[in-house]
Scaffold this motif. Structure first.
Motif, PDB file in Angstrom:
ATOM      1  N   THR A 215      -4.762   0.700  -2.515  1.00  8.72           N
ATOM      2  CA  THR A 215      -4.288  -0.026  -3.690  1.00  8.72           C
ATOM      3  C   THR A 215      -2.906  -0.617  -3.445  1.00  8.72           C
ATOM      4  O   THR A 215      -2.020   0.053  -2.917  1.00  8.72           O
ATOM      5  CB  THR A 215      -4.225   0.920  -4.906  1.00  8.72           C
ATOM      6  OG1 THR A 215      -5.538   1.437  -5.167  1.00  8.72           O
ATOM      7  CG2 THR A 215      -3.720   0.177  -6.142  1.00  8.72           C
TER       8      THR A 215
ATOM      9  N   ARG B 268       5.001  -2.254  -8.366  1.00  8.06           N
ATOM     10  CA  ARG B 268       6.349  -1.965  -8.848  1.00  8.06           C
ATOM     11  C   ARG B 268       7.418  -2.865  -8.225  1.00  8.06           C
ATOM     12  O   ARG B 268       8.240  -3.460  -8.921  1.00  8.06           O
ATOM     13  CB  ARG B 268       6.681  -0.498  -8.562  1.00  8.06           C
ATOM     14  CG  ARG B 268       8.051  -0.048  -9.037  1.00  8.06           C
ATOM     15  CD  ARG B 268       8.238   1.425  -8.739  1.00  8.06           C
ATOM     16  NE  ARG B 268       7.996   1.695  -7.318  1.00  8.06           N
ATOM     17  CZ  ARG B 268       7.999   2.921  -6.795  1.00  8.06           C
ATOM     18  NH1 ARG B 268       8.182   3.962  -7.581  1.00  8.06           N
ATOM     19  NH2 ARG B 268       7.799   3.099  -5.512  1.00  8.06           N
TER      20      ARG B 268
ATOM     21  N   GLU C 120       0.839  -1.211   0.000  1.00  6.52           N
ATOM     22  CA  GLU C 120       0.000   0.000   0.000  1.00  6.52           C
ATOM     23  C   GLU C 120       0.868   1.253   0.000  1.00  6.52           C
ATOM     24  O   GLU C 120       0.408   2.325  -0.393  1.00  6.52           O
ATOM     25  CB  GLU C 120      -0.908   0.017   1.224  1.00  6.52           C
ATOM     26  CG  GLU C 120      -1.999  -1.037   1.215  1.00  6.52           C
ATOM     27  CD  GLU C 120      -2.738  -1.079   2.535  1.00  6.52           C
ATOM     28  OE1 GLU C 120      -3.890  -0.602   2.593  1.00  6.52           O
ATOM     29  OE2 GLU C 120      -2.165  -1.600   3.519  1.00  6.52           O
ATOM     30  N   GLY C 121       2.095   1.141   0.508  1.00  3.91           N
ATOM     31  CA  GLY C 121       3.010   2.273   0.518  1.00  3.91           C
ATOM     32  C   GLY C 121       2.873   3.176   1.724  1.00  3.91           C
ATOM     33  O   GLY C 121       3.725   4.030   1.962  1.00  3.91           O
TER      34      GLY C 121
ATOM     35  N   HIS D 134       0.538  -1.494  -4.799  1.00  2.00           N
ATOM     36  CA  HIS D 134       1.387  -1.086  -5.918  1.00  2.00           C
ATOM     37  C   HIS D 134       2.285  -2.246  -6.325  1.00  2.00           C
ATOM     38  O   HIS D 134       2.916  -2.887  -5.478  1.00  2.00           O
ATOM     39  CB  HIS D 134       2.227   0.128  -5.524  1.00  2.00           C
ATOM     40  CG  HIS D 134       1.391   1.312  -5.120  1.00  2.00           C
ATOM     41  ND1 HIS D 134       0.664   2.046  -6.039  1.00  2.00           N
ATOM     42  CD2 HIS D 134       1.151   1.868  -3.905  1.00  2.00           C
ATOM     43  CE1 HIS D 134       0.014   3.016  -5.399  1.00  2.00           C
ATOM     44  NE2 HIS D 134       0.278   2.926  -4.114  1.00  2.00           N
TER      45      HIS D 134
END
Length: 261
Positions: free
Chosen positions: A159, A163, A148-149, A161
């Motif tokens: 969301t 990456r 989620e960061g 991510h």
């Protein structure tokens, strides 16, 4: 009586941290003199330390699901800094953390000595971190990230991510999705989340000023990364955690790579 209990809990946490500093200092000396230092040893120490820190926190912890028998890239929703000791006690793991944690007094140094990888948001070093993560996983060392960061209040899921999930694909290891939920009186706990401009000391005071809360940790079915794309992996992991936490899948658009599969 509750105030006395709160002071006793704080003293216990400080004792555990002092013990951790002693052990981390020993690792620092080993690193300096290049004797017997290894990531596996750091992870074993970290797990031991996390278990004792968890025991000092005001939580009743329930864990369901099977621990993986092989190193994986663990992915979890993120509610609080307490996620780290709660999850770190389960298995030998390193963590990926935001760079600001490195500047935290005591905790930042402990995280560094435990083998934490740090990433700066928007600094352009994600490719370097991705390579480091891949190398870490290729050495059969487990790694935990929070895709989620950032943290949430635990009432919804941000969301995931994709990456950094490329590291699992490149290393050929599965994902281990995890759902962590904090409850108080059967409802989402308003005290546990560590969000916004919150600071560590204030958060600790809130935790210890209240009675124990409940934490439910669910180890979900691993997700194979082979021949997948990172967006599809992120989508599958997010849906699995969403279902475990809230009993329904997230209403988000499935990535094209996943729809085409």
């Amino acid at each position: 009586m509750s105030r006395v209990r709160g002071y006793a809990r704080v003293i216990r946490v400080l004792w555990v941290i002092a013990l951790g500093l002693t052990i981390a200092g020993a690792f620092g000396l080993m690193e300096r003199f290049k004797i017997g230092d290894s990531m596996a040893r750091r992870q074993r120490w970290s797990r031991w330390f996390m278990a004792r820190l968890t025991a000092a926190l005001p939580f009743r912890v329930t864990v369901t699901g099977e621990l993986p028998r092989e190193p994986m890239l663990w992915v979890s929703n993120h509610v609080s800094w307490t996620d780290i000791p709660l999850l770190g006690m389960l298995s030998p793991l390193s963590f990926l953390s935001k760079a600001e944690v490195r500047t935290w007094p005591v905790a930042g140094w402990l995280a560094l000595k435990a083998g934490t990888l740090f990433i700066r948001r928007g600094s352009g070093d994600s490719r370097l971190i991705q390579r480091q993560m891949t190398q870490h996983l290729q050495k059969h060392d487990g790694l935990m990230i929070f895709p989620e960061g950032t943290t949430s209040d635990g009432r919804s899921l941000r969301t995931f991510h994709g990456r950094l999930l490329s590291s699992a694909i490149d290393a050929g290891v599965p994902l281990q999705p995890v759902a962590i939920r904090y409850l108080r009186d059967g409802k989402p706990c308003p005290i546990a989340p560590f969000i916004g401009d919150d600071d560590l000391l204030s958060h600790l005071r809130r935790l210890f000023a209240n009675e124990q809360g409940d934490v439910h940790i669910q180890l979900l079915k691993p997700i194979v990364s082979e021949n997948q794309e990172r967006a599809a992996l992120a989508f599958q992991a997010q849906q699995a955690v969403q279902l475990a936490l809230f009993g329904e899948v997230a209403q988000v658009r499935e990535p094209r790579s996943a729809r085409a599969a």
